[in-house]
Design an enzyme around this catalytic site. Structure first.
Site: not given
Ligand SMILES: NC(=O)c1ccc[n+]([C@@H]2O[C@H](COP(=O)([O-])OP(=O)(O)OC[C@H]3O[C@@H](n4cnc5c(N)ncnc54)[C@H](O)[C@@H]3O)[C@@H](O)[C@H]2O)c1
Length: 444
Positions: A266, A156, A158, A326, A121, A11, A256
């Site tokens: 997520c 978004l 992936e 996926k 989230t 994200v 569906i």
């Molecule tokens: N992946 C998706 O498709 C998606 C979609 C919508 C929402 N989200 C939400 O977005 C959030 C992030 O998800 P993601 O999949 O990108 O996570 P991710 O695990 O891919 O990335 C998280 C990043 O944060 C970094 N991090 C941890 N602590 C940190 C700090 N103190 N300072 C700076 N960076 C730090 C980690 O090193 C890592 O690179 C989650 O809450 C997730 O639920 C994800």
């Protein structure tokens, strides 16, 4: 606008790059030095179509920087986005450790008024927890600064994250002040030229909106998966049923598809977190409890179908197409393939998997000599007793069936994503077992 984004995962990185693409000055901050080094060299640590090119373009245009230096990033920015992970804690709740760590860092280095935006989230009420963590850090410093807090959940997907981020179907923003609302409107205006809406609301409703969206989508999938099990028992075809209901505008054609269950970073964790949130409020979310159970059951059922048909699995070679949760991503978090591979290995089978981009992560995850990875989808089939399809990558949909049969020990396919038509499977002479559809048995 001058913006820092904390977290360069699926994200944070996409968000930062898309903001830069619109001309903003972006600093992406991560604690993972390896990721930051890769990004500085113009390489994306994750697979997301189109992302590498956008990173390179924006580095070249000097609109984006990558760093582990939180202090400088905070001092130089007016908007600070929190986009770190919120994984499941042992009790199912969202673990806010990373979010609150960032909140503390922000308050430790803030030098003037800022707008703090939560993109991760997070459970309803987290913005208040962020404020508390910041107040604590201010007290420790003996200095305080004013700030606006905003909830801006991300929707978004992936695999098409760039498109979703540049042209969002809607932007949801939770605010407490007119100023924050104006800043967010200005930031997102270029992204909403197509007329899609920005919904401005209170913080709590915004946080709840994200969970409600994911819970609704997961529910659609689990309900179809329940229907698929009935279809198998009564001899109906879930694909016909899907078409039959999907053209009703009240139901719609999306989400569906019956299959081997949802995965990813997520749906599984957000459904669990919402169930836990309900429990904490003395509200038992019966439907969502069932959504999660059905999802697990769907994986188990699929495995048992394979085991029952194959007799025993010990010593057999099983080919697997797809391990990512996926198509379009290298993300294997909570992927159904992980459960299936583990089950096959536990039964003493040998698994040879192919995935165009996620093989490396799966190899790292298992590190087991009975699990091997082929570098092409046909090589995985050599000497295999059956093929198990788990991810619906495009290249799997129109394969060379003659070549497949010539490579496999037995022409047997278990399709967890219903990618082949029953007619074609019959004509091509495969034993074919899919989800919620009649079985095909080869006649020749
Ligand atoms: N992946 C998706 O498709 C998606 C979609 C919508 C929402 N989200 C939400 O977005 C959030 C992030 O998800 P993601 O999949 O990108 O996570 P991710 O695990 O891919 O990335 C998280 C990043 O944060 C970094 N991090 C941890 N602590 C940190 C700090 N103190 N300072 C700076 N960076 C730090 C980690 O090193 C890592 O690179 C989650 O809450 C997730 O639920 C994800």
């Amino acid at each position: 606008m001058k913006i820092s984004v904390f977290g360069t995962g699926y994200v944070g990185l996409v968000t930062g790059v898309c903001f830069a693409e619109m001309g903003n000055d972006i600093i992406c901050v991560d604690v993972d030095q390896r990721k930051v080094d890769m990004l500085k060299a113009g390489k994306s640590p994750i697979y997301e179509p189109g992302l590498d090119q956008l990173i390179t373009n924006n580095i070249k245009a000097e609109r984006i920087q990558f760093t582990t230096d939180a202090k400088t990033a905070i001092e130089k920015s007016d908007l600070l986005f929190i986009a770190v992970g919120t994984p499941s804690d042992v009790d199912g709740s969202a673990d806010l450790k990373y979010v609150l760590e960032v909140a503390e860092t922000l308050a430790t280095y803030m030098n003037k008024h800022k707008v703090i935006v939560t993109k991760s989230t997070v459970p309803v009420g987290t913005c208040m927890k962020i404020k508390k963590a910041m107040e604590k850090a201010f007290a420790k410093r003996g200095v305080t600064h004013t700030y606006d807090i905003v909830s801006n959940p991300e929707f978004l997907r992936e695999g098409c994250a760039i498109e979703d981020c540049l042209k969002p179907s809607r932007v949801v923003v939770g605010v407490e002040s007119e100023h924050a609302s104006e800043v967010m409107t200005r930031l997102y205006e270029p992204f909403l030229k197509n007329g899609n809406p920005m919904h401005v609301m209170d913080l709590l409703s915004s946080e709840m909106t994200k969970y409600a969206a994911n819970a609704m989508l997961a529910t659609k999938i689990s309900l179809m998966n329940e229907f698929s099990r009935v279809c198998e028992k009564v001899g109906a075809d879930i694909e016909n049923v899907r078409r039959g209901i999907g053209s009703d505008f009240r139901i719609g054609p999306h989400f569906i598809f019956a299959g081997v269950g949802y995965g990813g970073s997520c749906f599984p964790k957000d459904v669990k977190a919402l169930v836990k949130l309900g429990k904490d409020q003395d509200e038992h979310l019966e439907i969502l409890d069932a959504v999660e159970k059905t999802n697990q059951l769907q994986r188990e059922n699929f495995f048992h179908k394979i085991k029952n048909k194959m007799g025993h699995l010990k010593g057999k070679k099983i080919a697997m197409w797809g391990v990512a949760f996926k198509p379009g991503t290298d993300d294997i978090r909570e992927a159904p393939a992980l459960d299936l591979i583990q089950n096959f290995l536990d039964e003493g089978a040998q698994v040879v998997a192919f995935d165009p981009v996620a093989a490396g992560h799966a190899q790292e995850h298992f590190n087991n000599p009975s699990l091997m990875f082929a570098d092409d989808q046909y090589k995985a089939l050599e000497g295999a007793s059956c093929l198990v399809v788990v991810t619906e990558w495009k290249s799997f949909k129109e394969p060379n069936f003659d070549k497949m049969k010539s490579l496999m020990k037995q022409p047997s396919i278990f399709d967890g994503r219903n990618i082949f038509s029953l007619k074609v499977m019959k004509e091509e002479g495969f034993d074919y077992i899919s989800v919620g559809r009649p079985e095909i048995h080869k006649t020749k």
